[in-house]
Enzyme design. Structure first.
Site, mmCIF file in Angstrom:
data_model
loop_
_atom_site.group_PDB
_atom_site.id
_atom_site.type_symbol
_atom_site.label_atom_id
_atom_site.label_comp_id
_atom_site.label_asym_id
_atom_site.label_seq_id
_atom_site.Cartn_x
_atom_site.Cartn_y
_atom_site.Cartn_z
ATOM 1 N N ASN A 28 53.357 4.083 84.455
ATOM 2 C CA ASN A 28 52.709 3.351 83.363
ATOM 3 C C ASN A 28 52.472 1.885 83.735
ATOM 4 O OD1 ASN A 28 52.560 5.540 81.652
ATOM 5 N ND2 ASN A 28 54.251 4.905 80.338
ATOM 6 N N ARG A 68 44.482 11.589 80.379
ATOM 7 C CA ARG A 68 45.930 11.782 80.457
ATOM 8 C C ARG A 68 46.444 12.494 79.206
ATOM 9 N NH1 ARG A 68 46.955 8.711 84.982
ATOM 10 N NH2 ARG A 68 49.047 9.582 84.930
ATOM 11 N N GLU A 114 57.814 7.976 85.159
ATOM 12 C CA GLU A 114 56.900 7.749 84.038
ATOM 13 C C GLU A 114 56.736 6.253 83.759
ATOM 14 O OE1 GLU A 114 55.001 9.944 82.663
ATOM 15 O OE2 GLU A 114 55.928 11.716 83.549
HETATM 16 N N1 LIG Z 1 53.386 -0.700 81.027
HETATM 17 C C1 LIG Z 1 52.377 -0.529 80.143
HETATM 18 N N2 LIG Z 1 51.467 -1.525 79.951
HETATM 19 C C2 LIG Z 1 50.455 -1.380 79.067
HETATM 20 N N3 LIG Z 1 50.248 -0.271 78.321
HETATM 21 C C3 LIG Z 1 51.123 0.744 78.465
HETATM 22 C C4 LIG Z 1 52.231 0.677 79.383
HETATM 23 N N4 LIG Z 1 52.920 1.833 79.289
HETATM 24 C C5 LIG Z 1 52.273 2.582 78.382
HETATM 25 N N5 LIG Z 1 51.195 1.945 77.885
HETATM 26 C C6 LIG Z 1 50.263 2.459 76.827
HETATM 27 O O1 LIG Z 1 50.944 3.469 76.108
HETATM 28 C C7 LIG Z 1 50.194 4.687 76.154
HETATM 29 C C8 LIG Z 1 51.160 5.869 76.151
HETATM 30 O O2 LIG Z 1 51.917 5.928 77.384
HETATM 31 P P1 LIG Z 1 52.440 7.347 77.872
HETATM 32 O O3 LIG Z 1 53.106 7.190 79.183
HETATM 33 O O4 LIG Z 1 53.202 7.990 76.759
HETATM 34 O O5 LIG Z 1 51.096 8.196 78.034
HETATM 35 P P2 LIG Z 1 49.976 8.085 79.197
HETATM 36 O O6 LIG Z 1 50.463 7.235 80.320
HETATM 37 O O7 LIG Z 1 48.702 7.678 78.528
HETATM 38 O O8 LIG Z 1 49.851 9.604 79.672
HETATM 39 P P3 LIG Z 1 50.866 10.378 80.644
HETATM 40 O O9 LIG Z 1 52.102 9.533 80.781
HETATM 41 O O10 LIG Z 1 51.134 11.670 79.937
HETATM 42 O O11 LIG Z 1 50.117 10.525 81.926
HETATM 43 C C9 LIG Z 1 49.332 4.580 77.392
HETATM 44 O O12 LIG Z 1 48.160 5.381 77.290
HETATM 45 C C10 LIG Z 1 49.011 3.080 77.403
HETATM 46 O O13 LIG Z 1 47.938 2.789 76.532
HETATM 47 MG MG LIG Z 2 52.328 7.529 81.146
#
Ligand SMILES: Nc1ncnc2c1ncn2[C@@H]1O[C@H](COP(=O)(O)OP(=O)(O)OP(=O)(O)O)[C@@H](O)[C@H]1O
Ligand SMILES: [Mg+2]
Length: 140
Positions: A50, A103, A46
């Protein structure tokens, strides 16, 4: 601290598997259960996903750094990118918060479920560092 490693790779999706396997092999030194190992691998997936898709917007030109540290019966994993960062970390970490309507917004929720502690440092325009810690059951 008992042992540590640092791995650096380009932000390509095929490297998510590399990070999972590297952290799992490292964590194996603590003799984890299969469930603990699956949880650690899930959390790493995860965080690295990200970094690639959000941090670097799917560009393969970024660098992702994964660090592992063993302390007694605990493992700490750090996933770092020098990507776009986040304005509001607390909000981004809430369940079903996502900047991408395609997502689910559950990545951070999974990380918090799988690991005992998840800390996020992020600076808009500079990058993000996710530090996760898990205490392993001792079976010795
Ligand atoms: N490394 C990162 N850099 C910039 N923004 C981030 C990063 N990690 C997370 N985010 C932001 O935080 C939000 C939430 O992250 P999260 O992993 O909970 O959900 P997601 O990636 O949108 O969906 P999923 O993980 O369920 O596919 C993301 O949509 C993004 O906007
Ligand atoms: Mg994510």
């Amino acid at each position: 601290m008992l042992n540590r490693f640092r791995l650096e790779f380009p932000s390509r999706p095929e490297n998510v598997g590399l990070a999972r396997v590297a952290v799992a092999a490292f964590a194996a030194q603590l003799d984890p259960t299969l469930e603990e190992l699956d949880e650690i691998k899930g959390a790493v997936s995860e965080a690295v996903t990200n970094a690639i898709i959000h941090g670097y917007g799917n560009s393969p030109d970024g660098i992702v750094i994964v660090e592992g540290i063993l302390y007694g019966d605990a493992i700490e994993v750090c996933v770092e990118d020098a990507g776009k960062g986040m304005e509001d970390v607390a909000r981004a970490m809430e369940p079903e918060q996502t900047s991408d309507p395609e997502r689910l917004g559950l990545g951070f929720t999974f990380m918090k479920t799988f690991m005992d502690e998840v800390k996020v440092d992020s600076v808009p325009g500079q990058g993000t560092r996710v530090i996760m810690r898990k205490q392993l059951a001792t079976r010795h």
